[in-house]
Design a protein around this motif. Sequence first.
Motif, mmCIF file in Angstrom:
data_model
loop_
_atom_site.group_PDB
_atom_site.id
_atom_site.type_symbol
_atom_site.label_atom_id
_atom_site.label_comp_id
_atom_site.label_asym_id
_atom_site.label_seq_id
_atom_site.Cartn_x
_atom_site.Cartn_y
_atom_site.Cartn_z
ATOM 1 N N ASN A 140 -2.091 -3.689 -7.219
ATOM 2 C CA ASN A 140 -1.402 -4.025 -5.949
ATOM 3 C C ASN A 140 -2.666 -4.404 -5.185
ATOM 4 O O ASN A 140 -3.419 -3.547 -4.916
ATOM 5 N N LEU A 178 2.782 1.942 -7.042
ATOM 6 C CA LEU A 178 1.725 1.273 -7.236
ATOM 7 C C LEU A 178 0.667 1.138 -5.994
ATOM 8 O O LEU A 178 0.859 0.573 -5.214
ATOM 9 N N GLN A 193 9.396 -9.548 -8.142
ATOM 10 C CA GLN A 193 9.216 -9.492 -9.385
ATOM 11 C C GLN A 193 8.116 -10.391 -9.677
ATOM 12 O O GLN A 193 7.826 -11.601 -8.983
ATOM 13 N N THR A 205 13.497 -5.999 -3.304
ATOM 14 C CA THR A 205 12.694 -6.124 -4.816
ATOM 15 C C THR A 205 11.838 -7.173 -4.928
ATOM 16 O O THR A 205 12.238 -8.410 -4.483
ATOM 17 N N CYS A 225 9.243 6.380 -12.911
ATOM 18 C CA CYS A 225 8.652 5.077 -12.218
ATOM 19 C C CYS A 225 7.313 5.407 -11.266
ATOM 20 O O CYS A 225 7.653 6.090 -10.275
ATOM 21 N N CYS A 284 8.039 1.304 -9.634
ATOM 22 C CA CYS A 284 7.575 0.000 -10.507
ATOM 23 C C CYS A 284 8.028 0.368 -11.853
ATOM 24 O O CYS A 284 8.047 1.492 -12.417
ATOM 25 N N ILE A 335 0.477 -9.250 -6.534
ATOM 26 C CA ILE A 335 0.150 -8.148 -7.416
ATOM 27 C C ILE A 335 -0.730 -8.923 -8.834
ATOM 28 O O ILE A 335 -0.357 -10.036 -9.241
ATOM 29 N N LEU A 379 6.630 -7.299 -14.025
ATOM 30 C CA LEU A 379 6.677 -5.900 -13.361
ATOM 31 C C LEU A 379 7.764 -6.183 -12.157
ATOM 32 O O LEU A 379 7.593 -7.102 -11.376
ATOM 33 N N ASN A 380 8.694 -5.166 -12.253
ATOM 34 C CA ASN A 380 9.638 -5.125 -11.184
ATOM 35 C C ASN A 380 9.459 -4.044 -10.077
ATOM 36 O O ASN A 380 9.021 -2.945 -10.692
ATOM 37 N N ALA A 381 9.589 -4.167 -8.869
ATOM 38 C CA ALA A 381 9.020 -3.246 -7.765
ATOM 39 C C ALA A 381 9.863 -3.515 -6.570
ATOM 40 O O ALA A 381 10.569 -4.327 -6.223
ATOM 41 N N LEU A 406 4.183 -0.241 -3.328
ATOM 42 C CA LEU A 406 5.148 -0.875 -4.337
ATOM 43 C C LEU A 406 5.877 0.492 -4.984
ATOM 44 O O LEU A 406 4.926 1.063 -5.644
#
Length: 340
Positions: A183, A230, A277, A275, A227, A192, A160, A265-267, A189
């Motif tokens: 990405n 990506l 990060q 998950t 959300c 996000c 990422i 960024l959490n995805a 992803l």
Amino acid sequence: MATRTAEVQRRIVSKDGHNKVRVDNVEGMVKLYLHDIWTTVVDMKWRYKLTLFASTFVMTWFIFGVIFYFIGMGNGDFDPDLSANRTACVVNVKTLTGAFLFSLESQTTIGYGLRYISEECPLAIFTLVAQLVITGLAEIFVTGAFLAKLARPKKRAETIKFSKSAVICRRAGKLCLMVRVANMRKSLLIQCQLTGKFLQSNVTEEGEKTQIHQSSVDFFMDSSGECPFLILPLTFYHVLDEHSPLTGLNAENLQTRDFELLVTLNATMESTAATCQSRTSYVPQEILWGYEFKPMLFSTTGGRYVADFNFFNKVKVTNDAVVLSNNTEKLKLEEDYKKE
């Protein structure tokens, strides 16, 4: 582009997302690490992990080889006048090297057949069973740590990419701070969420000065609160209004402010549903006032879209004269007029 002064700034998080805070003077640090041995082994660097992997096998071979050697010594297997009708504990083991090789052959199940345990020695049989159980558990632990490190979502997060600089310009009539995220893999992803933390020193109402004070910074994608997934490079923005911790920021004081903007960024990975990060940070020297990102998504004659990463970090001066003149008072009056 305006020339930036190359000042060295302290960071809590590096540009590639690593923690730069050094922990000192912790009492019982070794005990804390050994108490959570699994996390300690998984977090090890690869060179230490490979050393641990190799030493686990070599040490168990050697330790149990020494035990078998002492068992044979106690049984008198190494006596030169050993009677022909007397059976040794470990047949064809006369030296420590032979005991080491027997331990290696037993643990790795090679079984050459030259060295073996006789049924006349219960202690050697018990030792062999204990070796196979203990070393089996050790191999499971070390192998599991290898697989856990290889499968960590942290490796996915390394694909990422964040823009090197953040920009401040107007979007939809509002002054916004923008960050571009991409990405690098074809796998999606999903779910996000980009969040931020504004880190700076602060003085409380009671007069207590805190070295680092954290304030939440909300990032949005267009006008929706959903959300996004990506698949294309996306630009997230934060509105610099009266509710923003960056309120009062302008082109002049941006050069002198001392803060750090941590972006996370959490995805969710579509392939494994795990998950991941990824994070980066921006200091004032990496935030450009009055600039906007250049387009990087183009269409081809074949009907496909191409994301050209040569333009990922490229910026251009905004066409908004109000932002360029840094007339924040006029911006505020315009926003108040639109609300009315």
